[in-house]
Design an enzyme around this catalytic site. Structure first.
Site, PDB file in Angstrom:
ATOM      1  N   CYS A   1      35.809  34.135  40.893  1.00 18.89           N
ATOM      2  CA  CYS A   1      34.962  33.114  41.508  1.00 18.89           C
ATOM      3  C   CYS A   1      34.935  31.845  40.641  1.00 18.89           C
ATOM      4  O   CYS A   1      35.122  30.737  41.126  1.00 18.89           O
ATOM      5  CB  CYS A   1      33.548  33.675  41.683  1.00 18.89           C
ATOM      6  SG  CYS A   1      32.556  32.831  42.922  1.00 18.89           S
TER       7      CYS A   1
ATOM      8  N   CYS B   1      32.866  33.772  50.461  1.00 19.38           N
ATOM      9  CA  CYS B   1      32.002  33.622  49.290  1.00 19.38           C
ATOM     10  C   CYS B   1      31.219  32.315  49.408  1.00 19.38           C
ATOM     11  O   CYS B   1      31.803  31.254  49.649  1.00 19.38           O
ATOM     12  CB  CYS B   1      32.843  33.620  48.011  1.00 19.38           C
ATOM     13  SG  CYS B   1      31.890  33.238  46.528  1.00 19.38           S
TER      14      CYS B   1
ATOM     15  N   CYS C   1      31.409  36.369  45.377  1.00 22.32           N
ATOM     16  CA  CYS C   1      32.451  37.243  44.850  1.00 22.32           C
ATOM     17  C   CYS C   1      31.851  38.210  43.844  1.00 22.32           C
ATOM     18  O   CYS C   1      31.084  37.806  42.971  1.00 22.32           O
ATOM     19  CB  CYS C   1      33.527  36.439  44.119  1.00 22.32           C
ATOM     20  SG  CYS C   1      34.466  35.331  45.152  1.00 22.32           S
TER      21      CYS C   1
ATOM     22  N   CYS D   1      32.350  30.008  46.126  1.00 16.55           N
ATOM     23  CA  CYS D   1      33.696  29.443  45.983  1.00 16.55           C
ATOM     24  C   CYS D   1      34.466  29.404  47.299  1.00 16.55           C
ATOM     25  O   CYS D   1      35.570  28.867  47.346  1.00 16.55           O
ATOM     26  CB  CYS D   1      34.499  30.215  44.937  1.00 16.55           C
ATOM     27  SG  CYS D   1      35.133  31.794  45.515  1.00 16.55           S
TER      28      CYS D   1
ATOM     29  N   GLY E   1      47.425  61.734  38.531  1.00 20.42           N
ATOM     30  CA  GLY E   1      46.323  62.198  39.358  1.00 20.42           C
ATOM     31  C   GLY E   1      45.721  63.519  38.918  1.00 20.42           C
ATOM     32  O   GLY E   1      44.646  63.889  39.391  1.00 20.42           O
TER      33      GLY E   1
END
Lengths: 186, 289
Positions: free
Chosen positions: B268, B237, B262, B240, B29
């Site tokens: 997808c 979605c 998606c 899909c 980080g």
């Protein structure tokens, strides 16, 4: 300068260094994991793995400290020929190489509060390297790992300094493992 | 292969980037400065991610690039071709087949494995930058672990909007120490920051590299009474039918017609190939455009 110092570098520097770095990065990201590297045949007493790390990471911008165990004219010439890295006292070194008992740990740079990354990476040459002994916990480790460390107290002290501290790479033959400052050792 | 050095950058530059990556992994980080190079693409097009990828790739890698989850946008296609040409690596659009994935603003829906590396393109690496413009000051704030300002920002969100309105680039605390900008991924992706793969972040213009090793604790900042919630459009979605993926909203005509799909195109497509069909979708055909 003897002929031996002009040999033993990477045959294909760009590709060899890419594979070597991937291995070193995996070792640093997953403390305790032992990886195998190849491509360097440095003069004794430097191990092949430590030679690979030096060739991969060191250049004229990175002062190196050679501990007494490794401060030989031949090795100095080899490092100079292949990397151009200057040699330095422990307190100025970005990298240090040597046997555990000869490394002046207290003198190395720990980084600063603003820039803890400005700390020494210590390459410790080991006779044995195996996944037993000290127990490691911390970032990069799923539950716990084990690594044969020379001792535990120095690494406990080092971890307490976080975010400052030293990062270690242990080398043995063609194998290496790493221990960053975040790893808690018991 | 080509007349370029492997992966475009010269060896000394790669060593400098590699040293920064190792220190980044050792201090999760923390933003490590690096001497970012000019790349043959403009800032904002992923020059940081490209430099990190160049330092990490090996000839054996299979490389995937996504831009907002999609493999087929200009940015993704041009970076993928860049490394095809300069590193000779294999490329793929399938998340499961890739060993190195460079991403702009998404984490793939498919969980990454331990042997996969995710490289983020980062525009502004400093999470405190919009609160404190001085780099000297923000460095000091990180050094002193002085993150009160970030909590004030999230609190002001609640007082103005009734909720934490930050929806992307949602700040996280890594391993209980550094507050980090996860790059502008939607906060839906934040829980995935704790993963088995290695995550590397590169900011080219701002000259910073940072990293998250595998299995590192990454906590999204929040309050006890306003806990962090990963959100997405409340919809499935339309192509899909996936209920669990992050969605893009697409305007499809001049009459206000819209559909959700998606954002992760590989996810997808893989689902459609497996026979899933959404509300506005058609069965997948191999040769369909």
């Amino acid at each position: 300068m003897q002929a031996q110092v002009l040999e033993g570098g990477f045959a294909d520097p760009s590709i060899d260094a890419a594979y070597a770095f991937r291995a070193v990065m995996i070792a640093m990201a997953r403390p305790g994991e032992i990886v195998t590297v190849a491509g360097a045949q440095p003069p004794a007493p430097l191990s092949a793995a430590a030679g690979v790390v030096v060739l991969t990471l060191c250049d004229p911008e990175t002062p190196i400290h050679l501990a007494a165990s490794h401060d030989t004219p031949q090795l100095r010439d080899w490092i100079t020929f292949y990397t151009g890295a200057p040699f330095a006292e422990a307190r100025h070194a970005m990298f240090a190489v040597g046997a555990w008992d000869d490394l002046p740990l207290a003198d190395f740079r720990l980084g600063t509060a603003e820039y803890p990354d400005r700390s020494t990476t210590v390459i410790v040459e080991r006779r044995n390297l195996s996944n037993d002994g000290a127990v490691l916990v911390g970032p990069g480790i799923k539950e716990k790992a084990a690594l044969s460390l020379p001792e535990t107290q120095a690494f406990k002290t080092n971890a307490k300094l976080f975010p400052l501290g030293l990062d270690f790479i242990f080398t043995c033959g063609e194998r290496l493992a790493a221990l960053p400052r975040t790893t808690r050792v018991t | 292969m080509s007349d370029y050095n492997f992966a475009y950058l010269d060896e000394q530059t790669k060593r400098m980037i590699r040293r920064a990556i190792l220190k980044g992994l050792a201090i999760p980080g923390h933003q490590v400065p690096f001497a970012s190079r000019e790349m043959p693409m403009p800032y904002g097009w992923g020059t940081g991610g490209v430099q990190v990828s160049a330092a990490v790739l090996t000839p054996d890698d299979t490389f995937k690039v996504i831009d907002q989850g999609a493999d087929d946008t200009t940015n993704a296609v041009s970076i993928r071709r860049f490394f095809q040409k300069t590193a000779g690596v294999a490329v793929t659009e399938a998340t499961t087949e890739a060993s190195v994935i460079q991403t702009r603003h998404r984490i793939p829906e498919q969980d990454l494995r331990a042997d996969q590396i995710l490289v983020y393109q980062v525009p502004i690496p400093e999470p405190l930058r919009f609160l404190e413009p001085s780099e000297v000051e923000t460095r000091k704030m990180h050094a002193l672990e002085e993150y009160g300002l970030m909590h004030v920002k999230l609190y002001e969100d609640i007082s103005q909007h009734g909720d934490i309105a930050t929806a992307y680039a949602y700040p996280v605390k890594v391993e209980g120490r550094y507050v980090m900008d996860p790059s502008p991924i939607p906060k839906f992706d934040n829980p995935k920051l704790e993963m088995a793969g290695i995550q590397l972040f590169g900011a080219g213009r701002e000259q910073r590299i940072y990293a998250i090793p595998p299995y590192t604790q990454v906590v999204s900042l929040d309050f006890d009474d306003y806990p962090f919630l990963p959100t997405k459009a409340d919809h499935a979605c339309d192509l899909c039918g996936a209920q669990d993926s992050y969605l893009d909203e697409l305007i499809v005509d001049d009459a206000g017609g819209r559909m959700f799909m998606c954002s992760d195109t590989d996810y997808c497509t893989t689902r459609r190939k497996a026979g899933h069909v959404g509300a506005q979708g058609v069965p997948y055909e191999k040769d369909a455009a």
